[in-house]
Design an enzyme around this catalytic site. Sequence first.
Site, mmCIF file in Angstrom:
data_model
loop_
_atom_site.group_PDB
_atom_site.id
_atom_site.type_symbol
_atom_site.label_atom_id
_atom_site.label_comp_id
_atom_site.label_asym_id
_atom_site.label_seq_id
_atom_site.Cartn_x
_atom_site.Cartn_y
_atom_site.Cartn_z
ATOM 1 N N THR A 29 49.176 118.624 -71.081
ATOM 2 C CA THR A 29 49.476 118.762 -69.539
ATOM 3 C C THR A 29 48.921 120.078 -69.449
ATOM 4 O O THR A 29 49.125 121.164 -69.903
ATOM 5 C CB THR A 29 51.103 118.854 -69.443
ATOM 6 N N ALA A 60 49.434 113.955 -69.790
ATOM 7 C CA ALA A 60 50.486 112.940 -69.406
ATOM 8 C C ALA A 60 50.438 112.445 -67.955
ATOM 9 O O ALA A 60 50.231 113.684 -66.946
ATOM 10 C CB ALA A 60 51.784 113.374 -69.633
ATOM 11 N N GLN A 102 47.081 108.728 -70.757
ATOM 12 C CA GLN A 102 48.583 108.719 -71.359
ATOM 13 C C GLN A 102 49.554 108.565 -70.198
ATOM 14 O O GLN A 102 49.501 109.259 -69.031
ATOM 15 C CB GLN A 102 48.800 110.128 -72.027
ATOM 16 N N HIS A 178 53.347 107.013 -73.303
ATOM 17 C CA HIS A 178 54.073 108.093 -73.719
ATOM 18 C C HIS A 178 55.650 107.970 -73.955
ATOM 19 O O HIS A 178 56.207 107.926 -73.423
ATOM 20 C CB HIS A 178 54.077 109.266 -72.662
ATOM 21 N N GLY A 179 55.439 107.711 -75.411
ATOM 22 C CA GLY A 179 57.098 107.291 -75.925
ATOM 23 C C GLY A 179 57.548 108.531 -76.750
ATOM 24 O O GLY A 179 58.543 108.229 -77.670
ATOM 25 N N ALA A 180 56.964 109.700 -76.701
ATOM 26 C CA ALA A 180 57.278 110.755 -77.263
ATOM 27 C C ALA A 180 58.104 111.842 -76.843
ATOM 28 O O ALA A 180 58.276 111.822 -75.358
ATOM 29 C CB ALA A 180 56.382 111.168 -78.013
ATOM 30 N N TYR A 183 60.991 112.437 -73.502
ATOM 31 C CA TYR A 183 60.931 111.827 -72.143
ATOM 32 C C TYR A 183 61.427 110.523 -71.854
ATOM 33 O O TYR A 183 62.087 110.030 -73.086
ATOM 34 C CB TYR A 183 59.390 112.079 -71.422
ATOM 35 N N GLY A 298 49.440 120.663 -85.408
ATOM 36 C CA GLY A 298 49.140 121.678 -86.407
ATOM 37 C C GLY A 298 47.813 121.692 -87.437
ATOM 38 O O GLY A 298 47.815 122.429 -88.129
ATOM 39 N N GLY A 319 45.095 119.414 -80.540
ATOM 40 C CA GLY A 319 45.851 119.775 -79.329
ATOM 41 C C GLY A 319 45.223 121.240 -78.745
ATOM 42 O O GLY A 319 44.229 121.499 -78.128
#
Length: 350
Positions: A29, A60, A102, A178-180, A183, A298, A319
Site C-alpha cells: 500500500t 491492496a 489484490q 486479501h484474506g490477511a 482486514y 523478511g 516487499g
Amino acid sequence: MSYLNTLFHSVDLGANLTLKNRIVMAPLTRSMADDDLVPTEAMAAYYGRRADAGLIISEATLISQDGQGYPNTPGLYTQAQIDGWKNVTQRVHQNGGKIFAQIWHTGRVSHSIYHNGELPMAPSAVPIVGHGHVPRTENLEYETPRVITVDEIKRVQNQFAIAAKNAIEAGFDGIEIHGANSYLIDEFLHWDTNRREDEYGGTVENMARFLLEIIDQIKAVIPEGKIGLRLSPQAYINLEHDERDKEVFDYLLPLLNQYGLAYVHTGMFSDTPYEHLGGTVTQYIRKHYRGTVIASGGYSAETGATAIEKGDADLIAIGRPFIANPDYVEKVKQEKNLVEYNNEMLGELI
Ligand SMILES: Cc1cc2nc3c(=O)[nH]c(=O)nc-3n(C[C@H](O)[C@H](O)[C@H](O)COP(=O)(O)O)c2cc1C
C-alpha cells in the site's frame, strides 16, 4: 551462485500463465491514488519500473467505498478506476511483466470519516484493543465497528466478484483475495473479531464460510487459475491471539485443495517459526495446501531461494526491498548491493 539458478527459472502459474522467474513483488500500500481513488500516471511508472519481477501483486485495492480505511488507496469499482488501472497493467505488460490485483475490504480497520459518519462494518462489534491511531489523521482513533448484517455480507461478497471481473477488464493477469492482516476476511477467520452466533461464526466451518463463498462467487466470473489468496494465520496486527485460531486454518487450508487456485500466499512481516504451527507460517500452509505457495516476510533473495530449495514454497514475495530498489531483480541477478528500506521512502513513488 546456486540460489540465482533457483530463482531465475520460469514457472507455470494457474491458467495459461508462465512467470519468468520466482521473485514476486509483494502487495504494498502506497496511498498515492488520486482523490477519486484512481491510479495515477506516477503509479503506472512505479509498477512499470518493477516489471522484471516474475509477478507483481498490486497494492491492496478497494472493492467498494465501504471498504476504505486509509487515504488515497486505489479502487476497482468505478470506470475511472478501471481505466486508471488499464494504464498500469499496459505499462507492466509492455515491459514484459505480469500483474495481479489484490482486492480488499478493511472491515474494522477503518473509521467513520470514510463512511459519511457511519461506523465501519465488521463481523462483530469488537474494537481494536487499545484502538490505535487512524493513519494520516489528527488524534483520531479506531472506533467500535457495527455488526455486518447477512444482507450486507451478501452484498460485500458480490462486490468482491465484481471487483475481480473489473480487474480482468483492467488488464490484470489475475487477482489476489486479501484474506490477511486482520482486514474484513481475516476478521471472520479469527475468534477475537468473530463472535457471531449465526452461520458465519461460532464454529470453524461457519468462520470459513465468508471467505469460501467469496471464492465461489469469484470463480463464477473469472477462471479459478487466475485467483490467488493471501492468508495470515499468525499475523496479529490489530488482532488478539486466541488458541482456537489454528483450528480455523487447520480446517480451511485442506479445503482449498478442492479449488484450482493460482496460489496461496503467506501474509507475514517475518516468517519466523512458531511451535504450535510446527514451523514457519509458510511451512504450516505448505503442510495443508498442495497447490502453489508463495512465501513472504523478511526474506532476501538468498533466504527465499533456500526456502524454495527446501520445498517450503514455490515462489518468494519481496516487499520492502522492492520499495527501496525499483531495480531489485536486476541487482539480485548481478549480485549488486541493495539500498536499505526505511519508512521515509513511503513519501515518494520512485
Ligand atoms: C508500506 C507497506 C505496505 C504494505 N501494504 C500491504 C498491502 O497492501 N497488502 C498486503 O497484503 N500486505 C501489505 N504489506 C505487507 C507486505 O506485502 C509484506 O508481507 C511485508 O512487507 C513483509 O515482506 P518484506 O519483509 O519483504 O517487506 C505492506 C507492507 C509495507 C511495509
